[in-house]
Design a protein around this motif. Structure first.
Motif, PDB file in Angstrom:
ATOM      1  N   TYR A   1     117.449  49.837  30.661  1.00 54.89           N
ATOM      2  CA  TYR A   1     118.647  49.329  31.248  1.00 54.89           C
ATOM      3  C   TYR A   1     118.553  47.485  31.354  1.00 54.89           C
ATOM      4  O   TYR A   1     119.074  46.497  31.206  1.00 54.89           O
ATOM      5  N   LEU A   2     117.825  47.204  32.304  1.00 53.25           N
ATOM      6  CA  LEU A   2     116.795  46.020  32.491  1.00 53.25           C
ATOM      7  C   LEU A   2     116.562  45.566  30.981  1.00 53.25           C
ATOM      8  O   LEU A   2     117.134  44.092  31.137  1.00 53.25           O
ATOM      9  N   ARG A   3     115.921  46.446  30.105  1.00 50.36           N
ATOM     10  CA  ARG A   3     115.602  45.233  29.120  1.00 50.36           C
ATOM     11  C   ARG A   3     116.689  44.853  28.312  1.00 50.36           C
ATOM     12  O   ARG A   3     116.831  43.788  27.500  1.00 50.36           O
ATOM     13  N   VAL A   4     117.456  46.211  28.052  1.00 52.58           N
ATOM     14  CA  VAL A   4     118.934  46.201  27.307  1.00 52.58           C
ATOM     15  C   VAL A   4     119.492  44.743  27.702  1.00 52.58           C
ATOM     16  O   VAL A   4     119.569  43.190  26.839  1.00 52.58           O
ATOM     17  N   TYR A   5     119.753  44.776  29.235  1.00 50.52           N
ATOM     18  CA  TYR A   5     120.606  43.337  29.173  1.00 50.52           C
ATOM     19  C   TYR A   5     120.100  42.138  29.572  1.00 50.52           C
ATOM     20  O   TYR A   5     120.616  41.380  29.187  1.00 50.52           O
ATOM     21  N   MET A   6     118.305  41.671  29.932  1.00 48.30           N
ATOM     22  CA  MET A   6     118.239  40.809  30.050  1.00 48.30           C
ATOM     23  C   MET A   6     117.864  40.435  28.575  1.00 48.30           C
ATOM     24  O   MET A   6     117.522  38.950  28.532  1.00 48.30           O
ATOM     25  N   ALA A   7     117.874  40.942  27.137  1.00 47.37           N
ATOM     26  CA  ALA A   7     117.745  40.764  25.745  1.00 47.37           C
ATOM     27  C   ALA A   7     118.961  40.234  25.539  1.00 47.37           C
ATOM     28  O   ALA A   7     118.949  39.234  24.461  1.00 47.37           O
TER      29      ALA A   7
END
Length: 110
Positions: free
Chosen positions: A76-82
């Motif tokens: 989730y973090l990787r997707v939103y940070m991207a």
């Protein structure tokens, strides 16, 4: 109108305004375009900008932005940070402001 009760952060030509008594929920502006952030993107950005230069762990971000049951699901973090980088960074593949510390977390560099 920027006064002492407002903080202004610039991210690659995009201004993010912070009020002392809470974050403004207005869109951030980049040049002549308006960047719209989802509530989740705002929440992540709020946490990171509130602690400039400090590492915010993945587990803390997951706990504060999502419910505790998401615990170790860092996807989730990787997707939103991207998504945030695509919207806010001049060169998302070489971020200047939203920095990843692999396996640890993220930090905002003013």
């Amino acid at each position: 109108m920027l006064r002492r009760n407002l903080g202004l952060y610039g991210l690659g030509g995009i201004d993010v305004i912070k009020r002392v008594r809470g974050w403004s929920r207005v869109p951030v502006h980049g040049g002549e375009r308006t960047v719209r952030l989802t509530p989740t993107e705002w929440h992540l950005l709020e946490i990171l900008i509130a602690h400039p230069g400090r590492l915010i762990t993945q587990s803390r971000l997951l706990l504060e932005v999502w419910v505790p049951s998401y615990g170790e699901n860092t996807n989730y973090l990787r997707v939103y940070m991207a998504q945030l980088r695509r919207k806010l960074e001049a060169d998302p593949s070489h971020p200047r402001y939203l920095i990843t510390e692999p396996g640890r977390g993220y930090r905002f560099e003013p």
